[in-house]
Scaffold this motif. Sequence first.
Motif, mmCIF file in Angstrom:
data_model
loop_
_atom_site.group_PDB
_atom_site.id
_atom_site.type_symbol
_atom_site.label_atom_id
_atom_site.label_comp_id
_atom_site.label_asym_id
_atom_site.label_seq_id
_atom_site.Cartn_x
_atom_site.Cartn_y
_atom_site.Cartn_z
ATOM 1 N N ILE A 1 0.842 -1.200 0.000
ATOM 2 C CA ILE A 1 0.000 0.000 0.000
ATOM 3 C C ILE A 1 0.872 1.242 0.000
ATOM 4 O O ILE A 1 1.848 1.336 0.765
ATOM 5 C CB ILE A 1 -0.937 0.007 1.231
ATOM 6 N N ASN A 2 0.525 2.192 -0.828
ATOM 7 C CA ASN A 2 1.237 3.475 -0.855
ATOM 8 C C ASN A 2 0.955 4.222 0.439
ATOM 9 O O ASN A 2 -0.202 4.511 0.752
ATOM 10 C CB ASN A 2 0.787 4.308 -2.060
ATOM 11 N N PRO A 3 1.984 4.550 1.208
ATOM 12 C CA PRO A 3 1.736 5.189 2.513
ATOM 13 C C PRO A 3 1.155 6.595 2.421
ATOM 14 O O PRO A 3 0.694 7.131 3.424
ATOM 15 C CB PRO A 3 3.132 5.215 3.155
ATOM 16 N N PHE A 4 1.155 7.173 1.253
ATOM 17 C CA PHE A 4 0.679 8.544 1.100
ATOM 18 C C PHE A 4 -0.722 8.613 0.495
ATOM 19 O O PHE A 4 -1.131 9.647 -0.017
ATOM 20 C CB PHE A 4 1.666 9.338 0.224
ATOM 21 N N THR A 5 -1.455 7.507 0.536
ATOM 22 C CA THR A 5 -2.817 7.480 0.019
ATOM 23 C C THR A 5 -3.807 7.213 1.145
ATOM 24 O O THR A 5 -3.438 6.826 2.253
ATOM 25 C CB THR A 5 -2.962 6.380 -1.048
ATOM 26 N N ASP A 6 -5.084 7.396 0.823
ATOM 27 C CA ASP A 6 -6.138 7.169 1.822
ATOM 28 C C ASP A 6 -6.268 5.697 2.197
ATOM 29 O O ASP A 6 -6.887 5.375 3.216
ATOM 30 C CB ASP A 6 -7.474 7.678 1.287
ATOM 31 N N GLN A 7 -5.695 4.801 1.378
ATOM 32 C CA GLN A 7 -5.771 3.373 1.695
ATOM 33 C C GLN A 7 -5.063 3.035 2.998
ATOM 34 O O GLN A 7 -5.357 2.012 3.611
ATOM 35 C CB GLN A 7 -5.146 2.554 0.554
ATOM 36 N N MET A 8 -4.137 3.886 3.407
ATOM 37 C CA MET A 8 -3.375 3.615 4.619
ATOM 38 C C MET A 8 -4.144 3.983 5.880
ATOM 39 O O MET A 8 -3.786 3.549 6.979
ATOM 40 C CB MET A 8 -2.043 4.378 4.573
ATOM 41 N N LEU A 9 -5.227 4.764 5.746
ATOM 42 C CA LEU A 9 -5.959 5.218 6.933
ATOM 43 C C LEU A 9 -6.586 4.056 7.685
ATOM 44 O O LEU A 9 -6.567 4.025 8.924
ATOM 45 C CB LEU A 9 -7.035 6.224 6.515
ATOM 46 N N LEU A 10 -7.143 3.093 6.974
ATOM 47 C CA LEU A 10 -7.838 1.975 7.627
ATOM 48 C C LEU A 10 -6.882 1.097 8.439
ATOM 49 O O LEU A 10 -7.145 0.822 9.619
ATOM 50 C CB LEU A 10 -8.589 1.157 6.575
#
Length: 483
Positions: free
Chosen positions: A195-204
């Motif tokens: 997962i790219n750490p700078f995207t919203d995917q990391m929030l979860l």
Amino acid sequence: MNYDQFLEMIPEAALVVVLLIVFFADLFCNNKKVKTLGILSTLLLLLPLAASALAEPTMAFGGLYYTTEMANVMKVILTAGTIIVCIMAQPWLEREGQQTVGEFYELIISTLLGMFMMISSGNFLMFFLGLETASVPMACLVALDKRKKESAEAAAKYILTATFSSGVMLYGISLVYAAAGTLYFGDIARVLAAINPFTDQMLLPVAGLVFFFSGLGFKLSLVPFHFWTADTYQGAPTPVTGYLSVVSKGAAALAAFIILTKVFGPLVEQWTLMLGIIIMLTITVGNLFAIRQSELKRFMAFSSISQAGYIMLAALGNSQVGATALTYYVLVYVVANMAVFSVISVVEQNNNGRTDMAAYNGFYETNPRLSFLMTLALFSLAGIPPFAGMFSKFFVFMAAVGGHEADPFWVYLVVFIALINTVVSLYYYLLIVKAMYIKKTTTPLPTFQSDCNTKFALALCTAGIVAFGIVSCIYDWIAAATM
């Protein structure tokens, strides 16, 4: 399903066998039940200890069960700590009579089984089942002293906070599952790494990490999840308090280290900062509140809160050295803390149940040997050389500052705060030494002869306090297991 896979779980299988033997012995043993079950349980626990020492790294049930050399070493340490608890609990169980002795040993072994499952889990489902297997019998142990209403109150506080923390942890696990689509530790780490750490995917997954660690923080008594600790330690029977403070904490600390480094390794930048802040708060709050205590079991509760912060320092480095330092620290903490609780227990038995610090005024005049052994244990907890506690603190400090490519300033700040708090801890540990050696009283503790069980437990603990700091092969054994 291939049932031969159960044979891969040799330490856990050995504990199940011990539990069954103790259960049937309790069922059919009538005369001299306390001594019989005590000796039987202590000797039988040598079986899982040997099994853990000889076990090889293995995996079973498709990765649900996954054990390593480090996990096996921790199982040896936890089993040894449990054996010491069983030995020191004998005088209290003899006072209680035959009604609770069987339950005590059965519950102790059940919680140890849960801890084994925690540190050998390769899946969050297995981990949670192990955690609950360890937590629920622990609440029964806390409530085992039927003569004290404080024991029931302590158990209620423990089970309520344990239930709440389990709910918080489950919510965190569900968020991690939603982000990764799996509960297996290795698979989660691979998904998070992609997962790219700078995207919203990391929030979860980050939210799942926060909630999971918050739930586990209750088990470790980390600030701000520590509020149950003092009341539970004070109300529980003293042997149970000792067990809760060292064996349970050691298992939770290693489980936290494994999950943070193996599962949430790709999020290391997020959780190291969070962990560093919690460590500083835990060590500082634990020390400052310990100074204000006049009841010795509450005093040791806040001491254990502070010690939990030192233990988790090893996780900051995210390195192999950290695993070695954490395991070694738990080993030293087990013998030092159990020595203190052995003295507290025998004094409580011979002084009408008193556990306040004022009861130890002039203790050296009537019981010089116990005072001396208590002093050695307190000095080790404070980290005074040449005792093993000094080396354990040194190794966690070194582990904390190691493993960072850029060596961020805040890591050194955390270690500096921990070093300052070591001086503070020395002050409040010396309060007990001052009471025993310097303070005078018109009603000192009577001179009494310690029972054989207490002498044996103190001999084991004192030998560990001295030997673990000067016998380098013990540290080498732990270091080899973490390679």
